[in-house]
Motif scaffolding. Sequence first.
Motif, short mmCIF file in Angstrom:
data_model
loop_
_atom_site.label_atom_id
_atom_site.label_comp_id
_atom_site.label_asym_id
_atom_site.label_seq_id
_atom_site.Cartn_x
_atom_site.Cartn_y
_atom_site.Cartn_z
N HIS A 3 1.14 -12.30 6.70
CA HIS A 3 0.17 -11.30 6.25
C HIS A 3 0.43 -9.92 6.84
CE1 HIS A 3 -2.46 -11.36 9.98
NE2 HIS A 3 -1.64 -12.37 10.19
N TRP A 10 1.62 -2.97 1.56
CA TRP A 10 0.41 -2.37 1.00
C TRP A 10 0.11 -1.01 1.60
CZ3 TRP A 10 -1.66 -3.25 -3.41
CH2 TRP A 10 -1.42 -4.47 -4.03
N TRP A 17 -1.28 4.58 -4.79
CA TRP A 17 -2.28 3.71 -5.45
C TRP A 17 -3.62 4.44 -5.52
CZ3 TRP A 17 -1.34 -1.65 -6.66
CH2 TRP A 17 -2.45 -2.35 -7.13
N ARG A 29 -8.43 -2.71 -14.01
CA ARG A 29 -9.52 -2.82 -13.05
C ARG A 29 -10.80 -2.21 -13.61
NH1 ARG A 29 -9.77 0.72 -7.56
NH2 ARG A 29 -10.31 2.29 -9.11
N GLY A 53 -10.34 -6.93 1.74
CA GLY A 53 -9.21 -6.33 1.02
C GLY A 53 -9.72 -5.24 0.10
N CYS A 54 -10.44 -4.27 0.69
CA CYS A 54 -11.23 -3.30 -0.09
C CYS A 54 -10.39 -2.19 -0.69
CB CYS A 54 -12.32 -2.71 0.79
SG CYS A 54 -11.67 -1.81 2.23
N GLY A 55 -9.14 -2.01 -0.23
CA GLY A 55 -8.35 -0.89 -0.74
C GLY A 55 -9.02 0.43 -0.44
N ASN A 59 -14.53 -0.50 -5.45
CA ASN A 59 -15.46 -1.60 -5.73
C ASN A 59 -16.46 -1.80 -4.59
OD1 ASN A 59 -14.67 -2.41 -8.36
ND2 ASN A 59 -12.79 -3.25 -7.50
N VAL A 75 -6.18 -4.54 5.41
CA VAL A 75 -5.07 -4.63 6.36
C VAL A 75 -4.35 -3.28 6.47
CG1 VAL A 75 -3.27 -5.32 4.71
CG2 VAL A 75 -3.20 -6.21 7.06
N ALA A 99 -8.46 -4.48 9.32
CA ALA A 99 -8.37 -5.87 9.80
C ALA A 99 -7.73 -6.71 8.72
CB ALA A 99 -9.77 -6.41 10.11
N SER A 100 -7.24 -7.87 9.12
CA SER A 100 -6.64 -8.76 8.14
C SER A 100 -7.64 -9.83 7.72
CB SER A 100 -5.40 -9.44 8.72
OG SER A 100 -4.90 -10.37 7.77
N ALA A 101 -7.54 -10.21 6.45
CA ALA A 101 -8.40 -11.26 5.90
C ALA A 101 -8.25 -12.59 6.64
CB ALA A 101 -8.06 -11.46 4.43
N PHE A 117 -11.95 -8.44 -4.27
CA PHE A 117 -11.53 -7.94 -5.58
C PHE A 117 -10.00 -7.87 -5.61
CE2 PHE A 117 -15.71 -6.15 -4.83
CZ PHE A 117 -16.35 -6.14 -6.05
N SER A 119 -7.56 -9.28 -4.15
CA SER A 119 -6.86 -9.15 -2.87
C SER A 119 -6.42 -10.50 -2.31
CB SER A 119 -7.77 -8.44 -1.85
OG SER A 119 -9.02 -9.09 -1.76
N ASP A 122 -2.88 -11.68 -2.51
CA ASP A 122 -1.87 -10.85 -1.83
C ASP A 122 -1.63 -11.29 -0.39
OD1 ASP A 122 -1.37 -9.14 -4.01
OD2 ASP A 122 -3.27 -8.12 -3.64
C1 LIG Z 1 -4.70 -5.07 -5.64
S1 LIG Z 1 -5.31 -4.24 -4.21
C2 LIG Z 1 -7.06 -4.32 -4.54
C3 LIG Z 1 -7.85 -3.30 -3.78
C4 LIG Z 1 -9.35 -3.26 -4.03
N1 LIG Z 1 -10.01 -4.50 -3.69
C5 LIG Z 1 -9.66 -2.88 -5.47
O1 LIG Z 1 -10.29 -3.67 -6.16
O2 LIG Z 1 -9.32 -1.76 -5.86
C6 LIG Z 1 -5.09 -5.47 -2.94
C7 LIG Z 1 -5.62 -5.07 -1.59
O3 LIG Z 1 -5.52 -6.15 -0.68
C8 LIG Z 1 -5.18 -5.62 0.57
N2 LIG Z 1 -4.61 -6.67 1.45
C9 LIG Z 1 -3.40 -7.25 1.36
N3 LIG Z 1 -3.23 -8.14 2.37
C10 LIG Z 1 -4.38 -8.11 3.10
C11 LIG Z 1 -4.81 -8.80 4.28
N4 LIG Z 1 -4.05 -9.69 4.90
N5 LIG Z 1 -6.04 -8.51 4.75
C12 LIG Z 1 -6.84 -7.59 4.14
N6 LIG Z 1 -6.47 -6.91 3.05
C13 LIG Z 1 -5.25 -7.16 2.52
C14 LIG Z 1 -4.21 -4.51 0.24
O4 LIG Z 1 -4.00 -3.60 1.30
C15 LIG Z 1 -4.89 -3.89 -0.97
O5 LIG Z 1 -5.81 -2.92 -0.59
#
Ligand SMILES: C[S@@+](CC[C@H](N)C(=O)[O-])C[C@H]1O[C@@H](n2cnc3c(N)ncnc32)[C@H](O)[C@@H]1O
Length: 261
Positions: A3, A10, A17, A29, A53-55, A59, A75, A99-101, A117, A119, A122
């Motif tokens: 991760h 990312w 993005w 989206r 994983g809020c980006g 959302n 992350v 933080a990581s999921a 959403f 995430s 990923d």
């Molecule tokens: C497709 S984007 C979606 C972003 C947001 N949720 C949206 O709907 O616009 C995927 C997101 O997952 C996050 N992500 C990937 N690995 C992650 C992890 N281990 N922990 C937390 N977030 C993570 C990425 O950084 C990215 O922001």
Amino acid sequence: MDHEEAGRFWDANADAWTRLARAGYDVYRDHLNTPAFFELLPDVAGLLGLDIGCGEGANTRLLARRGARVAAIDVSERFIQHARRAEVEEPLGIDYRVASAVDLPYSDAAFDFAAGFMSFMDVPETDRVLAEASRVLRPGGFLQFSICHPCFDTPHRRNRRDARGRTYAIEVGDYFRNLEGEVSEWTFGSAPAEARAGLANFRVPRFTRTISQWLNLLIDAGFRLERLAEPRPEDATVRSHPALQDAQVVSYFLHVLARKP
Ligand SMILES: C[S@@+](CC[C@H](N)C(=O)[O-])C[C@H]1O[C@@H](n2cnc3c(N)ncnc32)[C@H](O)[C@@H]1O
């Protein structure tokens, strides 16, 4: 790939993005996935929720505008910087953290609901994501997440188009082969060249799981499945956003609503 390594991809995607998504080019989206997600979502007014994983937070802000008190993690430090900047411009009380999921910085049973959403697919450690979501939920709390549809986002996939360029079928294959970090390169197809000028393509590590792997991991994490959804765009939506036509042929996304008993 773990991760942390996936997270670095990312972080490198985050600026482009955010710019393109905020300019309205993440059409799947904005015009399909998010509306369907909120249609499925139980009432969150007054609840304490976590967006995993809020980006850049688009959302997350919608959750907050529905009356939830929201914390959110990603992350990617860059994504969180963009999300925090939006929070300064329009304060909604959202607490963003890097933080990581797979290792959420919250105590057990801290939240009424958790959302993810697009995430969860990923993160390579799928079991740990679901276990962590379960841990931070109170008993009776719910988890809702959207992912690329496991049956149609397979290692091999190709759009079959007719003479007019309309997709009539999606060719899928290699379904049982779990991808573990193969990097795909792409950008938002609706973004015109001038919007993309100077921006690198996204590089996204892919982790695919079969539908039974996803559902069994949810069950193993102790969740009770409550509802599934497979969003399909209306004809009117396709007329205003023709790029979405292919999402009428198969379901590109899977939405899962599950509850912690
Ligand atoms: C497709 S984007 C979606 C972003 C947001 N949720 C949206 O709907 O616009 C995927 C997101 O997952 C996050 N992500 C990937 N690995 C992650 C992890 N281990 N922990 C937390 N977030 C993570 C990425 O950084 C990215 O922001």
